[in-house]
Design an enzyme around this catalytic site. Structure first.
Site, PDB file in Angstrom:
ATOM      1  N   ARG A 129       0.852  -1.188   0.000  1.00  0.00           N
ATOM      2  CA  ARG A 129       0.000   0.000   0.000  1.00  0.00           C
ATOM      3  C   ARG A 129       0.888   1.237   0.000  1.00  0.00           C
ATOM      4  O   ARG A 129       1.890   1.307   0.708  1.00  0.00           O
ATOM      5  CB  ARG A 129      -0.923   0.022   1.219  1.00  0.00           C
ATOM      6  CG  ARG A 129      -2.021  -1.029   1.201  1.00  0.00           C
ATOM      7  CD  ARG A 129      -3.034  -0.742   0.098  1.00  0.00           C
ATOM      8  NE  ARG A 129      -4.148  -1.689   0.073  1.00  0.00           N
ATOM      9  CZ  ARG A 129      -4.187  -2.795  -0.654  1.00  0.00           C
ATOM     10  NH1 ARG A 129      -3.136  -3.104  -1.411  1.00  0.00           N
ATOM     11  NH2 ARG A 129      -5.246  -3.581  -0.633  1.00  0.00           N
ATOM     12  N   GLU A 154      -3.186   7.538  -5.210  1.00  0.00           N
ATOM     13  CA  GLU A 154      -3.108   6.589  -6.316  1.00  0.00           C
ATOM     14  C   GLU A 154      -4.338   6.757  -7.213  1.00  0.00           C
ATOM     15  O   GLU A 154      -5.460   6.581  -6.740  1.00  0.00           O
ATOM     16  CB  GLU A 154      -3.049   5.170  -5.764  1.00  0.00           C
ATOM     17  CG  GLU A 154      -2.751   4.108  -6.807  1.00  0.00           C
ATOM     18  CD  GLU A 154      -2.572   2.730  -6.193  1.00  0.00           C
ATOM     19  OE1 GLU A 154      -3.368   1.831  -6.552  1.00  0.00           O
ATOM     20  OE2 GLU A 154      -1.664   2.570  -5.363  1.00  0.00           O
ATOM     21  N   HIS A 196       0.051  -0.148 -10.207  1.00  0.00           N
ATOM     22  CA  HIS A 196      -0.607  -1.140  -9.336  1.00  0.00           C
ATOM     23  C   HIS A 196      -1.019  -2.373 -10.144  1.00  0.00           C
ATOM     24  O   HIS A 196      -2.189  -2.764 -10.188  1.00  0.00           O
ATOM     25  CB  HIS A 196      -1.827  -0.530  -8.637  1.00  0.00           C
ATOM     26  CG  HIS A 196      -2.188  -1.245  -7.366  1.00  0.00           C
ATOM     27  ND1 HIS A 196      -2.808  -0.597  -6.318  1.00  0.00           N
ATOM     28  CD2 HIS A 196      -2.037  -2.538  -6.975  1.00  0.00           C
ATOM     29  CE1 HIS A 196      -3.006  -1.460  -5.333  1.00  0.00           C
ATOM     30  NE2 HIS A 196      -2.545  -2.654  -5.714  1.00  0.00           N
TER      31      HIS A 196
END
Length: 243
Positions: free
Chosen positions: A156, A185, A204
């Site tokens: 994370r 993000e 990601h």
């Protein structure tokens, strides 16, 4: 389960499980790719090809063999990384958030984050985000980093204080950062992460696998069968811990 109302679910007595381990293999392969990319200077080679330039000297002169891979978090992902890193002859150190000693062949358990950072060649973040782990990698932590540290975050973005990371990258205390997750993000279009020469940024994608959806459905099916029989569930979330 970062965005779930765990306190409310705990109050209701709702059982929550997660998909721990489903994407561990593909994430571990991403981590090894990130290590090799930095060790072998692969991006420099690709850019040279784009320029139609034949490099006269190798930009990557570092071997993974003998280097130390430091795992912050030793769940399914950390274990999958350790197994693959051992195949390269890397030395594996690991620290569990709980502090519980790790008893695994070829893995050395360390007692503190400071000890972990002071001897790291590659530091892999593979732990959940909670109130306690938010900005765990901050200016104070990075002040103990071994020169040449390569930071890899596949967990994370909020585990890392990005302002502190930028300062460490700028002064060379951290040699490189491979980031598959960020805070925020995605980063805004002009964010410094896109432009920093020491950052390798991906959107990601480390979790993405061809059979991810099928594996998730199968795990749910197995847990549902256990739930209907009254058995303990696999990978039940502890709302008090946040994961």
């Amino acid at each position: 389960v970062d965005g779930m109302p765990l306190a409310e679910l705990k109050k209701r007595g709702t059982k929550v499980t997660n998909g721990a381990g489903i994407n561990a293999i593909t994430i571990a392969e991403y981590v090894i790719m990130g290590m090799l990319n930095i060790a072998k200077g692969y991006r420099d080679v690709v850019h040279a090809q784009d320029r139609h330039e034949w490099l006269m000297d190798s930009p990557g002169k570092v071997e993974l063999f003998g280097s130390k891979a430091l795992l912050l978090g030793y769940g399914a992902i950390g274990q999958a990384v350790a197994h693959r890193a051992q195949a390269f002859g890397m030395r594996i150190l690991a620290l569990r958030r709980s502090g519980q000693r790790i008893d695994a062949e070829g893995v050395t358990s360390v007692a503190s984050l400071r000890e972990l950072l002071a001897s790291s060649d590659h530091l892999v973040l593979a732990l959940p985000i909670t109130g306690e782990t938010r900005h765990l990698i901050n200016a104070e932590a990075l002040s103990h980093a071994k020169p040449g540290l390569h930071l890899i975050n596949i967990a994370r973005g909020a585990l890392v204080d990005h302002d502190a990371l930028r300062a460490a990258l700028d002064r060379g205390a951290v040699a490189a950062a491979t980031l598959d997750v960020t805070e925020p993000e995605p980063p805004p279009h002009e964010h410094w992460l896109y432009q920093h020469p020491r950052v390798r940024l991906t959107p990601h994608i480390s979790w993405s696998a061809s059979d991810g959806a099928a594996a998730t459905a199968l795990k749910f099916q197995h847990n549902l069968a256990r739930y209907l029989k009254g058995d303990d569930l696999f990978d039940r979330v502890d709302p008090s811990r946040g994961y």
